[in-house]
Write an enzyme that holds these catalytic residues in place. Structure first.
Site, PDB file in Angstrom:
ATOM      1  N   GLY A 140       0.787  -1.231   0.000  1.00 15.42           N
ATOM      2  CA  GLY A 140       0.000   0.000   0.000  1.00 15.42           C
ATOM      3  C   GLY A 140       0.815   1.275   0.000  1.00 15.42           C
ATOM      4  CD  GLN A 282       5.504   9.891  45.385  1.00 14.57           C
ATOM      5  OE1 GLN A 282       6.574   9.650  44.845  1.00 14.57           O
ATOM      6  NE2 GLN A 282       5.416  10.554  46.529  1.00 14.57           N
ATOM      7  CD  GLU A 366      -6.623   6.868   5.170  1.00 16.69           C
ATOM      8  OE1 GLU A 366      -6.020   7.385   4.215  1.00 16.69           O
ATOM      9  OE2 GLU A 366      -7.806   6.511   5.128  1.00 16.69           O
TER      10      GLU A 366
HETATM   11  P1  TGC Z   1       5.075  10.970  -6.121  1.00 16.90           P
HETATM   12  O1  TGC Z   1       4.772   9.771  -6.933  1.00 16.90           O
HETATM   13  O2  TGC Z   1       6.365  11.623  -6.373  1.00 16.90           O
HETATM   14  O3  TGC Z   1       3.979  12.094  -6.247  1.00 16.90           O
HETATM   15  C1  TGC Z   1       2.890  11.867  -6.963  1.00 16.90           C
HETATM   16  C2  TGC Z   1       2.096  13.147  -7.031  1.00 16.90           C
HETATM   17  O4  TGC Z   1       1.324  13.256  -5.855  1.00 16.90           O
HETATM   18  C3  TGC Z   1       1.610  14.492  -5.210  1.00 16.90           C
HETATM   19  N1  TGC Z   1       1.494  14.255  -3.781  1.00 16.90           N
HETATM   20  C4  TGC Z   1       0.507  14.784  -3.046  1.00 16.90           C
HETATM   21  N2  TGC Z   1      -0.503  15.588  -3.380  1.00 16.90           N
HETATM   22  C5  TGC Z   1      -1.351  15.941  -2.401  1.00 16.90           C
HETATM   23  N3  TGC Z   1      -1.203  15.503  -1.133  1.00 16.90           N
HETATM   24  C6  TGC Z   1      -0.207  14.692  -0.765  1.00 16.90           C
HETATM   25  N4  TGC Z   1      -0.101  14.279   0.486  1.00 16.90           N
HETATM   26  C7  TGC Z   1       0.719  14.300  -1.746  1.00 16.90           C
HETATM   27  N5  TGC Z   1       1.805  13.492  -1.748  1.00 16.90           N
HETATM   28  C8  TGC Z   1       2.261  13.490  -3.002  1.00 16.90           C
HETATM   29  C9  TGC Z   1       2.997  14.855  -5.680  1.00 16.90           C
HETATM   30  O5  TGC Z   1       3.205  16.225  -5.540  1.00 16.90           O
HETATM   31  C10 TGC Z   1       2.923  14.427  -7.113  1.00 16.90           C
HETATM   32  O6  TGC Z   1       2.166  15.368  -7.808  1.00 16.90           O
HETATM   33  P2  TGC Z   1       2.478  15.662  -9.376  1.00 16.90           P
HETATM   34  O7  TGC Z   1       1.430  16.636  -9.788  1.00 16.90           O
HETATM   35  O8  TGC Z   1       3.869  16.199  -9.413  1.00 16.90           O
HETATM   36  O9  TGC Z   1       2.361  14.354 -10.079  1.00 16.90           O
HETATM   37  O10 TGC Z   1       4.884  10.557  -4.729  1.00 16.90           O
HETATM   38  P3  TGC Z   1       5.633  11.197  -3.546  1.00 16.90           P
HETATM   39  O11 TGC Z   1       7.095  10.906  -3.741  1.00 16.90           O
HETATM   40  O12 TGC Z   1       5.261  12.629  -3.364  1.00 16.90           O
HETATM   41  O13 TGC Z   1       5.028  10.324  -2.384  1.00 16.90           O
HETATM   42  C11 TGC Z   1       5.630   9.162  -1.989  1.00 16.90           C
HETATM   43  C12 TGC Z   1       4.876   8.692  -0.747  1.00 16.90           C
HETATM   44  C13 TGC Z   1       5.559   7.456  -0.208  1.00 16.90           C
HETATM   45  C14 TGC Z   1       4.906   9.799   0.296  1.00 16.90           C
HETATM   46  C15 TGC Z   1       3.432   8.399  -1.163  1.00 16.90           C
HETATM   47  O14 TGC Z   1       3.440   7.386  -2.099  1.00 16.90           O
HETATM   48  C16 TGC Z   1       2.557   8.002  -0.004  1.00 16.90           C
HETATM   49  O15 TGC Z   1       1.985   8.844   0.684  1.00 16.90           O
HETATM   50  N6  TGC Z   1       2.400   6.683   0.224  1.00 16.90           N
HETATM   51  C17 TGC Z   1       1.454   6.176   1.225  1.00 16.90           C
HETATM   52  C18 TGC Z   1       0.187   5.825   0.532  1.00 16.90           C
HETATM   53  C19 TGC Z   1      -0.954   5.633   1.499  1.00 16.90           C
HETATM   54  O16 TGC Z   1      -1.173   6.407   2.425  1.00 16.90           O
HETATM   55  N7  TGC Z   1      -1.724   4.623   1.259  1.00 16.90           N
HETATM   56  C20 TGC Z   1      -2.889   4.367   2.057  1.00 16.90           C
HETATM   57  C21 TGC Z   1      -4.050   4.152   1.139  1.00 16.90           C
HETATM   58  S1  TGC Z   1      -5.645   4.283   1.757  1.00 16.90           S
HETATM   59  C22 TGC Z   1      -5.756   3.200   3.030  1.00 16.90           C
HETATM   60  O17 TGC Z   1      -4.837   2.864   3.674  1.00 16.90           O
HETATM   61  C23 TGC Z   1      -7.045   2.663   3.412  1.00 16.90           C
HETATM   62  S2  TGC Z   1      -8.323   3.626   2.910  1.00 16.90           S
HETATM   63  C24 TGC Z   1      -9.367   3.480   4.199  1.00 16.90           C
HETATM   64  C25 TGC Z   1     -10.196   2.250   4.067  1.00 16.90           C
HETATM   65  O18 TGC Z   1     -10.610   1.933   2.961  1.00 16.90           O
HETATM   66  O19 TGC Z   1     -10.493   1.657   5.112  1.00 16.90           O
END
Ligand code: TGC
Length: 387
Positions: A140, A282, A366
């Site tokens: 994820g 304590q 998340e």
């Molecule tokens: P990268 O691939 O370089 O960036 C992609 C594009 O995304 C933009 N970006 C964001 N935009 C808004 N908010 C944020 N927090 C953002 N983070 C990144 C970025 O600027 C870029 O935009 P563009 O226009 O240049 O293409 O990705 P990165 O290097 O920025 O991020 C890497 C990393 C590891 C931080 C990211 O992949 C990440 O956050 N991974 C974790 C994913 C996550 O949270 N998964 C959980 C999914 S949902 C869930 O867990 C369950 S849902 C609830 C349920 O159903 O119960």
């Protein structure tokens, strides 16, 4: 003199009447509708679907959105609702997050006028359930590596792939599915009755047992061209929805922490050992004081981030600070509460093991602790450790 957290340490005076109203209504709902049944529901792995319409009537589903049928409430009001629901159980805050912060947010931010009109009002009323399908079975943390695809076939889209850990998918009416296309990652509104869409609840969970998380299989799922979310291109689409859900967790996890602290104070003042309440010792007072300090810090951080969000100044890195801190400290508070409760702390006569088990999920979804740590590492150094 004993005192309650609300009396002595609340952020009450920093809130508006409207914010206190949202909080009080959510607390009443949690007290009357969730708390009396949650231990049994957790034991029975039962998601109490009838509460969904009640949450709709309460106005909390998509409450922070400005769209038709949504309350248009402020970020702090929404956070307070997450806090109260998670004080009862993380599963119910998760439901509100998935419905409002993820599925409805995606439609609100990126949907066409027709998509918004079709889905948002009934989702706000709790008549329709949505889910948000981003995470895949292979992992994820790196959604950029997703394998689910959407290809054009004449005027249609055809989706193939698999998703995992998708909240409420087996009960949902619509899934917001993120898929790789020739034109980058796009979002699709998939009615769950579409042939080729199958969702199965994941069994064997020792956490979030009163909630439903699912596997999804997409096998030649054929959709009309109108199914694509026109406003979302690339990963910034789903990530901007994750920002909303992560923000809710900043408040929510502190709700679970509050419940553990309140239980601990009650126990400390009523349980007698060596002829006096254990809270007179304590060592117990130090535990309670440390729990309180982290709870207060967590609440003030949540409020600060909420005010920044309302001012349009909240950054993803600041959300990572809040999500990382709230869940980490809530887990520590739950573990300390368990020690104060002694052996009884491992039973379901008290909520702390349930909160602790739930928070293990919240710690991972998340964005894991590790991912948020690395987001902050990148923000501080300009160097991406996960690249
Ligand atoms: P990268 O691939 O370089 O960036 C992609 C594009 O995304 C933009 N970006 C964001 N935009 C808004 N908010 C944020 N927090 C953002 N983070 C990144 C970025 O600027 C870029 O935009 P563009 O226009 O240049 O293409 O990705 P990165 O290097 O920025 O991020 C890497 C990393 C590891 C931080 C990211 O992949 C990440 O956050 N991974 C974790 C994913 C996550 O949270 N998964 C959980 C999914 S949902 C869930 O867990 C369950 S849902 C609830 C349920 O159903 O119960």
């Amino acid at each position: 003199m004993t005192t309650t957290l609300d009396e002595a340490f609340s952020i009450d005076h920093l809130l508006s009447d409207e914010e206190r109203g949202w909080r009080d209504r959510a607390r009443a709902f949690a007290t009357e509708r969730i708390r009396p049944v949650i231990e049994q529901d957790f034991e029975d792995k039962h998601f109490r679907r009838e509460l969904v319409a009640e949450l709709g009537a309460l106005g909390v589903l998509g409450m922070h959105l400005q769209d038709e049928g949504c309350a248009g409430a402020g970020a702090v009001s929404y956070g307070l609702v997450c806090h109260e629901l998670e004080a009862a159980d993380s599963g119910w805050r998760t439901f509100v997050s998935v419905q409002g912060s993820l599925a409805m947010s995606a439609i609100s931010k990126f949907g066409s006028d027709e998509q918004k009109a079709e889905w948002l009002p009934p989702m706000a009323r709790g008549e329709r359930i949505g889910c948000f399908a981003l995470t895949e079975p292979e992992g994820g943390s790196d959604p950029a590596a997703m394998r689910t695809t959407a290809r054009r076939d004449g005027g249609d889209w055809v989706l193939n792939g698999a998703k995992r850990w998708i909240g409420l998918a087996a009960l949902a009416d619509v899934a917001v599915v993120w898929a790789a296309t020739d034109d980058g990652i796009r979002g699709f509104l998939v009615p769950t009755s579409t042939p080729g869409f199958a969702a199965t609840a994941i069994d064997g969970k020792l956490s979030m047992r009163a909630s439903v998380q699912c596997d999804i299989v997409l096998d030649e799922v054929r959709l009309p061209s109108s199914a694509v979310l026109p406003g979302a291109r690339g990963l910034s689409g789903p990530f901007s929805c994750l920002n909303e859900a992560r923000y809710g967790i900043v408040w929510g996890a502190m709700g679970a922490a509050r419940d553990c602290l309140e239980v601990s104070i009650r126990r400390a003042t009523t349980r007698e050992v060596f002829g006096r309440p254990i809270g007179a010792n304590q060592l117990i007072q130090e535990k309670l004081a440390n729990m309180l300090v982290e709870y207060e810090k967590g609440m003030l951080l949540a409020l600060h981030l909420g005010r920044l969000k309302e001012a349009g100044r909240l950054t993803p890195a600041q959300i990572s600070v809040g999500k990382l801190n709230s869940v980490r400290e809530a887990l520590a508070i739950a573990r300390e509460a368990r020690t104060i409760l002694g052996g009884d702390g491992i039973t379901n006569a008290f909520p702390v093991m349930r909160h602790m088990a739930n928070l293990e999920s919240v710690r991972t979804y998340e964005g894991t602790d590790e991912i948020h740590t690395l987001v902050l590492g990148r923000a501080l150094t300009g160097l991406a450790a996960f690249a």
